[in-house]
Design a protein around this motif. Sequence first.
Motif, PDB file in Angstrom:
ATOM      1  N   TRP A   8       0.864  -1.221   0.258  1.00 34.67           N
ATOM      2  CA  TRP A   8       0.505  -0.069   0.337  1.00 34.67           C
ATOM      3  C   TRP A   8       1.414   1.478  -0.132  1.00 34.67           C
ATOM      4  O   TRP A   8       2.247   1.411   0.596  1.00 34.67           O
ATOM      5  N   ALA A  27      -3.594   4.813   6.650  1.00 33.45           N
ATOM      6  CA  ALA A  27      -3.792   4.053   6.182  1.00 33.45           C
ATOM      7  C   ALA A  27      -4.453   2.888   6.917  1.00 33.45           C
ATOM      8  O   ALA A  27      -5.015   2.497   6.782  1.00 33.45           O
ATOM      9  N   SER A  28      -4.357   2.696   8.165  1.00 26.96           N
ATOM     10  CA  SER A  28      -4.347   2.047   9.112  1.00 26.96           C
ATOM     11  C   SER A  28      -6.352   2.067   9.387  1.00 26.96           C
ATOM     12  O   SER A  28      -6.459   1.362  10.088  1.00 26.96           O
ATOM     13  N   ALA A  31      -7.980   0.658   6.523  1.00 28.94           N
ATOM     14  CA  ALA A  31      -7.994  -0.878   6.821  1.00 28.94           C
ATOM     15  C   ALA A  31      -8.664  -1.337   8.291  1.00 28.94           C
ATOM     16  O   ALA A  31      -9.766  -1.958   7.622  1.00 28.94           O
ATOM     17  N   GLN A  32      -9.387  -0.760   9.187  1.00 27.71           N
ATOM     18  CA  GLN A  32     -10.246  -0.869  10.287  1.00 27.71           C
ATOM     19  C   GLN A  32     -11.643  -0.268   9.562  1.00 27.71           C
ATOM     20  O   GLN A  32     -12.511  -1.713   9.689  1.00 27.71           O
ATOM     21  N   GLN A  35     -12.215  -3.668   7.043  1.00 26.60           N
ATOM     22  CA  GLN A  35     -12.731  -4.572   8.012  1.00 26.60           C
ATOM     23  C   GLN A  35     -14.280  -4.737   8.967  1.00 26.60           C
ATOM     24  O   GLN A  35     -14.854  -5.777   8.279  1.00 26.60           O
TER      25      GLN A  35
END
Length: 492
Positions: A8, A27-28, A31-32, A35
Amino acid sequence: MAETSYLWEEPEKLRSSGGKGAGKHAASLLAQEVQLAGEAAEEARKNRESRAAKQSAVKPAVASQAGDFVGEKQVLEFACDASFMQGREEVHLNRHVVVKDLVAAAKAFKMPLSLEKPVALFAVYDGHVGPKCSEFSAQNFHKKLLPRLCKTTTEEQIKDSLVQALADLDQEFVSKFRTDRSGCCVQLALLVGRKLWLAQLGSGGALLCEGDQGGFSAFEADMEMEEERIQKAGGQLLEVAPGVRHVASAEFEQRLKEYRIQMAQGLGCTLAPPSTSPFSRALGNRELKPMVSAKPEVHVLSLEPSHTALALYCDGISEVMSSEEIAKALNQLRGQEKRAPGRLAQDAYNRGSEQNLTAITVFFRFPKRGARAFPEPRPAPPAPPAPRPAPPEPPLKAPKVEQRPKMARAVTQDDLREIKAARREQREQQNEAPQNEHLFIYVQNEEKGERHLLEAAGQLFEDEDGHVAHEFLEECAQGLRLKACRRHGSAK
């Protein structure tokens, strides 16, 4: 397929703005969010599958076709339904009325009925020429009938009430609608307790099923029996087609000729074409009065447990279905009473009926064997027998107490004297006690020369003169009474 690793990369905006580590933080977060979105989609999929499984497991509910029985359980219950269909006619001319509880309807009009329950009214009004007469009859017949039923007590009076109510209804319609040419035939049933009154005017019919073997009684009008009455009223039976006869006035041919001449002149017509009627009895038909009578044919029937169903239907059904076919259909639909009237109308339509279709079916349910139509009040239960006196309990015996043997002692002279005195006193008491001798007392009847035993065996008494007897009786105003006496052996 070769494995490929994805790395990424921070967007240009994130790289250009923000301080050190801002791209990794975004980015984190992304991603959460991905999900969480995947988890929500998975949960939604599971919910859809569970709902589909539940819907497939639950069978569609089938509506019950059994009739709703009403009435009196101890007398008679019935389930009635009606069905109508315009059919191939351009206008629906028929009307029908079903009153399951005529007593409640009478209370609404403040006309209490004192007839035996259940009281119900079923009527099919088969209109012709127009719907005005059938509509008026359906709305007003019960208003003519209820005041008369409130004053009736016998079968003959109920029959007269039906006849007079229909006559008044016909007279009111003819006088109120002076330009209307419509009329209607009537198939009417009045249920009172276990009695059934059938009133019929014109076409259509009534059928009463009996037994499980397909037996029935059909009631349909026969115009040929009306010819003599029609001629006396100034009319005639005119054959308008091979095998088809109508009621017409005696001047029908002359009036028809005048009408055709006036129409042929082309200068306008002031005459109305003369009318005919295929019915000898009906309501309305003002132009053919009194040839078309409003007096019904009334049948009085006593319902028995063998009677299963009743059907009232218009001529649109009777013209294409025989009485045997109607009775067979009713017997097949026992337990599916709600389908019965629709079945008759649909069968008649499928057979090619060109008229309006109306049917009323009534299924009967009688009380079980052993039940009374009019239960009498139960007699009061007999009073319980008086309890027998309990036998006397035996006296309680004193428990034996073992006594220790006393020490023997020597008998003295004083002891001997006491013993002799006690024996002497006992002998004297025995001599003084009265003897329980048997003595019978009789009373002599001088007229019949008979002797009647009064009493036997008892104590002896002695009177003032020293006579000894069982009892001394003397005459008095009340009869015999015991004379004053003393016990035998007592001191004088």
